[in-house]
Design a protein around this motif. Structure first.
Motif, PDB file in Angstrom:
ATOM      1  N   HIS A   1       3.912   1.514  -1.225  1.00 55.20           N
ATOM      2  CA  HIS A   1       4.513   1.621  -2.560  1.00 55.20           C
ATOM      3  C   HIS A   1       3.493   2.195  -3.545  1.00 55.20           C
ATOM      4  O   HIS A   1       3.821   3.086  -4.343  1.00 55.20           O
ATOM      5  CB  HIS A   1       5.007   0.253  -3.021  1.00 55.20           C
ATOM      6  CG  HIS A   1       5.674   0.267  -4.357  1.00 55.20           C
ATOM      7  ND1 HIS A   1       6.808   1.000  -4.622  1.00 55.20           N
ATOM      8  CD2 HIS A   1       5.355  -0.350  -5.513  1.00 55.20           C
ATOM      9  CE1 HIS A   1       7.158   0.831  -5.890  1.00 55.20           C
ATOM     10  NE2 HIS A   1       6.289   0.016  -6.450  1.00 55.20           N
ATOM     11  N   GLU A   2       2.268   1.726  -3.468  1.00 50.42           N
ATOM     12  CA  GLU A   2       1.220   2.238  -4.353  1.00 50.42           C
ATOM     13  C   GLU A   2       0.962   3.721  -4.085  1.00 50.42           C
ATOM     14  O   GLU A   2       0.803   4.507  -5.016  1.00 50.42           O
ATOM     15  CB  GLU A   2      -0.069   1.436  -4.177  1.00 50.42           C
ATOM     16  CG  GLU A   2      -1.185   1.855  -5.098  1.00 50.42           C
ATOM     17  CD  GLU A   2      -0.855   1.761  -6.580  1.00 50.42           C
ATOM     18  OE1 GLU A   2      -1.383   2.576  -7.361  1.00 50.42           O
ATOM     19  OE2 GLU A   2      -0.071   0.874  -6.969  1.00 50.42           O
TER      20      GLU A   2
ATOM     21  N   ARG B   1       3.503   5.901  -5.679  1.00 51.62           N
ATOM     22  CA  ARG B   1       3.398   5.954  -7.138  1.00 51.62           C
ATOM     23  C   ARG B   1       2.173   6.728  -7.606  1.00 51.62           C
ATOM     24  O   ARG B   1       2.070   7.056  -8.784  1.00 51.62           O
ATOM     25  CB  ARG B   1       3.328   4.539  -7.703  1.00 51.62           C
ATOM     26  CG  ARG B   1       4.612   3.766  -7.501  1.00 51.62           C
ATOM     27  CD  ARG B   1       4.505   2.398  -8.059  1.00 51.62           C
ATOM     28  NE  ARG B   1       4.069   2.496  -9.447  1.00 51.62           N
ATOM     29  CZ  ARG B   1       3.604   1.492 -10.150  1.00 51.62           C
ATOM     30  NH1 ARG B   1       3.525   0.304  -9.625  1.00 51.62           N
ATOM     31  NH2 ARG B   1       3.233   1.648 -11.393  1.00 51.62           N
TER      32      ARG B   1
ATOM     33  N   GLU C   1       0.829  -1.204   0.000  1.00 53.65           N
ATOM     34  CA  GLU C   1       0.000   0.000   0.000  1.00 53.65           C
ATOM     35  C   GLU C   1       0.868   1.262   0.000  1.00 53.65           C
ATOM     36  O   GLU C   1       0.547   2.243  -0.678  1.00 53.65           O
ATOM     37  CB  GLU C   1      -0.944  -0.008   1.203  1.00 53.65           C
ATOM     38  CG  GLU C   1      -2.042  -1.048   1.076  1.00 53.65           C
ATOM     39  CD  GLU C   1      -2.805  -1.297   2.375  1.00 53.65           C
ATOM     40  OE1 GLU C   1      -2.403  -0.758   3.448  1.00 53.65           O
ATOM     41  OE2 GLU C   1      -3.794  -2.043   2.325  1.00 53.65           O
TER      42      GLU C   1
END
Length: 136
Positions: A23-24, A27, A21
């Motif tokens: 990392h998302e 991004r 989560e």
């Protein structure tokens, strides 16, 4: 068997979900494939670690500045105290020895070459960030 046990551990699974989560979130709104926070920090910290730079010394300042600048670029945010807290949170979440063990076991099962431990890099970066709470 150990891999199966780790996979079934609810705390471990929640930690991996949290990493995914984060990392998302890093991004979000940024086009293209992006490296994760750990990879960005590793690229800057590994040479300093190998050179014996103490993470709480002034010699660590430019290393940390480059790492946080790269991370800021990764997630399209300014390099400020909030970003450094965010990065510290991501590195602390990644610094779970169970995650490293899990990745090692996956490598054994899949016949992958052993990966280098990220623990020293994560230790260094976490200590450096904690030594500079104001983000300076």
């Amino acid at each position: 068997m150990e891999l199966a046990e780790l996979s079934l551990d609810p705390g471990f699974r929640a930690g991996l979900r949290r990493l995914a989560e984060q990392h998302e979130a890093d991004r979000a709104g940024v086009a293209g494939v992006r490296r994760d926070a750990v990879a960005v920090v590793r690229a800057e910290v590994a040479p300093a670690l190998a050179a014996g730079v103490d993470p709480v010394s002034p010699h660590a300042d430019p290393v940390l500045a480059r790492a946080t600048a790269r991370y800021a670029g990764l997630c399209g945010r300014p390099d400020d105290a909030g970003l450094r807290r965010r990065l510290l949170d991501r590195l602390e979440a990644a610094h779970d020895p169970r995650r490293e063990r899990y990745e090692h076991l996956l490598g054994v099962v899949n016949g992958w070459p052993p990966a280098e431990s990220l623990a020293p890099v994560l230790d260094w970066a976490i200590r450096a960030l904690r030594a500079r709470p104001a983000g300076g």
